[in-house]
Design an enzyme around this catalytic site. Structure first.
Site, short mmCIF file in Angstrom:
data_model
loop_
_atom_site.label_atom_id
_atom_site.label_comp_id
_atom_site.label_asym_id
_atom_site.label_seq_id
_atom_site.Cartn_x
_atom_site.Cartn_y
_atom_site.Cartn_z
N GLU A 1 47.79 50.67 37.24
CA GLU A 1 47.16 51.31 38.41
C GLU A 1 48.15 52.10 39.26
OE1 GLU A 1 43.58 48.17 39.42
OE2 GLU A 1 45.59 47.63 40.06
C1 TNX Z 1 43.30 44.95 38.60
S1 TNX Z 1 44.60 43.89 36.20
C2 TNX Z 1 44.65 44.80 38.80
C3 TNX Z 1 45.13 43.93 39.89
C4 TNX Z 1 43.99 43.32 40.66
C5 TNX Z 1 42.89 42.93 39.71
C6 TNX Z 1 41.76 42.22 40.38
C7 TNX Z 1 45.69 44.77 36.68
C8 TNX Z 1 46.73 45.03 35.74
N1 TNX Z 1 45.60 45.26 37.94
O1 TNX Z 1 45.99 44.64 40.74
O2 TNX Z 1 44.47 42.23 41.34
O3 TNX Z 1 42.40 44.09 39.10
O4 TNX Z 1 40.86 41.73 39.43
#
Ligand code: TNX
Length: 519
Positions: free
Chosen positions: A333
């Site tokens: 992300e």
């Molecule tokens: C996605 S999974 C994210 C996290 C959040 C999560 C909540 C991932 C690699 N990144 O930053 O905490 O969703 O479900």
């Protein structure tokens, strides 16, 4: 009465007395069936021989040599807690003596590195493996033939005879805990480790840094924790592990045959670092601490050299604590890092991680870089990125959010958790398989499974347990046990029978309506 009748009566009474005497003094040969013991995870194969081993104060533990003494003592302590007996541990390199539980590394090649063979006979129990970890797993299984520790139980402690041959399906069976959004103390993480070990989980990935907190002491960058560790989601006091704390976690996990995988998430999810050091920001201005739950707004400054000096210092200091072979560089992300910068950053950081002797793991977005097949890619959202990695010969850790995310709510009534990926009821967490979920990703691409718990909404150990249990039991079984014969109806009965073990440990599990829980 004539003599004959008196004689007959007398012998009749004597025979009766004799039968009664024998019946009272030999344990009853009650029918047993090892195949009906509700093991979780289910062993690869169980055969029953319908007799029984009686565990009592004559039972001793024998280890083949001193290398297994710690495991022998650990088993003795468990048995003490369950049965109030106090088994003596002794070294015996020869044949096991009667009434003993004998541990040896005289395994067979077909047990692999982690497998074991547990043979229960009425006179003795033999546990063999190629490596101590196999003995450890065999002990976990053996303990599941007995009542849970802490329950009032006077015995008799009767173990059904038979043979268990057990080899894990995947070598890597992990959980991830986000200690950045909400901090979990050393004591809390240890309690989690205790219960993870019972399901033969062997990796604990700690998500140590995120926008809301930096949780590991880095001596050359002290503000990371002094400033970046102060808060957590919601504005409560955060916390961090000193390097001594972290070493203690590594040691404690190791005692449970669990390897810690440290994650420092980069280049996004870095607000806590950007708030701690102005120079890490492209504009040279420190950010405010953040206690919300948005993602994707922060980025380390890719063009600045100091960024790589920082990463090198962090990875070097963590490497010196010797957590294990893996280092997770995050990479998820990174919405505020342009793609060319993201690729440049991950490729350079991967080199730094490797220069400190680690194997690098990255979230699936990092598969957009040029890959050799030495990295490991963790699938969470994008099967396309993961497939690109697999096509390249790169191994995958499977954590599809729709099945394995322990922060997903069970259903719309669950008081904690999120549901952006799915609602995951206890049956949903069990009824899937990593080798068939995504076209083009098969068993040969997968090194293992990992079950993440993100903690935006999870504040303490009770919350953690509620989201993790009982789903983790089914997930651990997918990771350990053969796919063949997997069946929700059969599993859910086993799960219901397993519950006294959760109760005995005071675990706050979710009583899903999908399971017929015992009264
Ligand atoms: C996605 S999974 C994210 C996290 C959040 C999560 C909540 C991932 C690699 N990144 O930053 O905490 O969703 O479900």
């Amino acid at each position: 009465m004539n003599n004959k009748i008196i004689w007959k009566l007398a012998t009749g009474v004597l025979t009766l007395l004799l039968v009664m005497f024998i019946a009272c003094n030999t344990p009853p040969e009650e029918p047993t069936d090892l195949t009906t013991t509700p093991f979780i995870p289910k062993p690869t194969s169980v055969t029953a021989t319908a007799k029984s081993f009686h565990l009592d104060n004559r039972t001793g533990i024998e280890v083949q040599d001193a290398t297994l003494e710690d495991l022998g003592n650990a088993l003795a302590n468990h048995l003490k807690a369950i049965t109030k007996t106090d088994p003596v541990v002794s070294v015996n390199a020869g044949n096991p003596s009667g009434r003993s539980i004998h541990l040896s590394l005289a395994g067979a090649e077909d047990l692999g590195d982690q497998g074991y063979l547990l043979t229960i006979e009425s006179g003795q129990i033999k546990l063999v493996a190629n490596q101590p970890v196999g003995i450890y797993y065999g002990i976990q299984t053996l303990l599941q033939t007995l009542p849970p520790a802490g329950t009032p139980s006077e015995g008799p402690f009767i173990i059904p005879t038979g043979e268990i041959r057990d080899i894990p399906r995947f070598a890597y069976r992990g959980v991830m805990l986000d200690v950045a959004r909400h901090f979990f103390s050393v004591e809390e993480v240890k309690k989690y480790i205790d219960i993870l070990a019972e399901q033969k989980i062997n990796y604990l990935h700690l998500h140590l840094t995120d926008d809301q907190g930096w949780r590991i002491e880095i001596k050359s960058w002290p503000e990371l924790t002094a400033t970046g560790g102060r808060l957590e989601v919601g504005g409560g006091p955060g916390g961090f592990y000193t390097q001594e704390d972290f070493k203690e976690l590594i040691r404690y996990a190791g005692e449970h045959f669990i390897t810690i995988v440290p994650e420092v998430d980069m280049p996004g999810h870095t607000n806590a670092a950007l708030a701690s050091y102005a120079e890490l920001n492209c504009d040279g201005k420190a950010r405010e601490l953040y206690t919300g739950t948005e993602v994707g707004f922060s980025s380390l400054c890719v063009p600045k050299e100091i960024t790589y000096q920082f990463v090198d210092d962090v990875v070097r200091e963590i490497a010196a604590l010797k957590p294990g072979p893996y280092f997770h560089l995050g990479g998820d992300e990174s919405h505020s890092t342009g793609l060319p910068d993201f690729i440049k950053f991950v490729e350079r950081v991967r080199g730094i991680v490797r220069s400190h002797g680690f194997i690098d793991i990255g979230w699936d977005e990092t598969a957009q870089t040029e890959l050799d097949n030495q990295s490991i890619i963790q699938l969470w959202a994008s099967a396309d990125f993961a497939r690109k990695a697999a096509d390249n010969g790169t191994k995958l850790i499977m954590s599809p959010a729709t099945k394995t995310y322990l922060d997903m709510q069970y259903d719309s009534l669950t008081p904690l958790g999120l549901h952006w990926a799915a609602y995951i009821e206890v049956d949903d967490a069990y009824n899937w398989d990593p080798t068939t979920l995504f076209p083009g990703i098969g068993a040969e691409d997968i090194m293992g499974l990992e079950f993440p718990l993100w903690t935006e909404t999870v504040t303490d150990l009770k919350d953690l347990e509620f989201m993790v249990y009982p789903r983790l039991l089914g997930l651990a079984e997918i990771a350990w046990s053969p796919k063949e014969g997997r069946n929700w109806n059969e599993y859910k009965d086993r799960l219901a029978q397993y519950v006294p073990r959760l109760d005995a440990q005071g675990i706050n599990y979710y009583k899903s309506p999908k399971v017929d829980w015992p009264e």
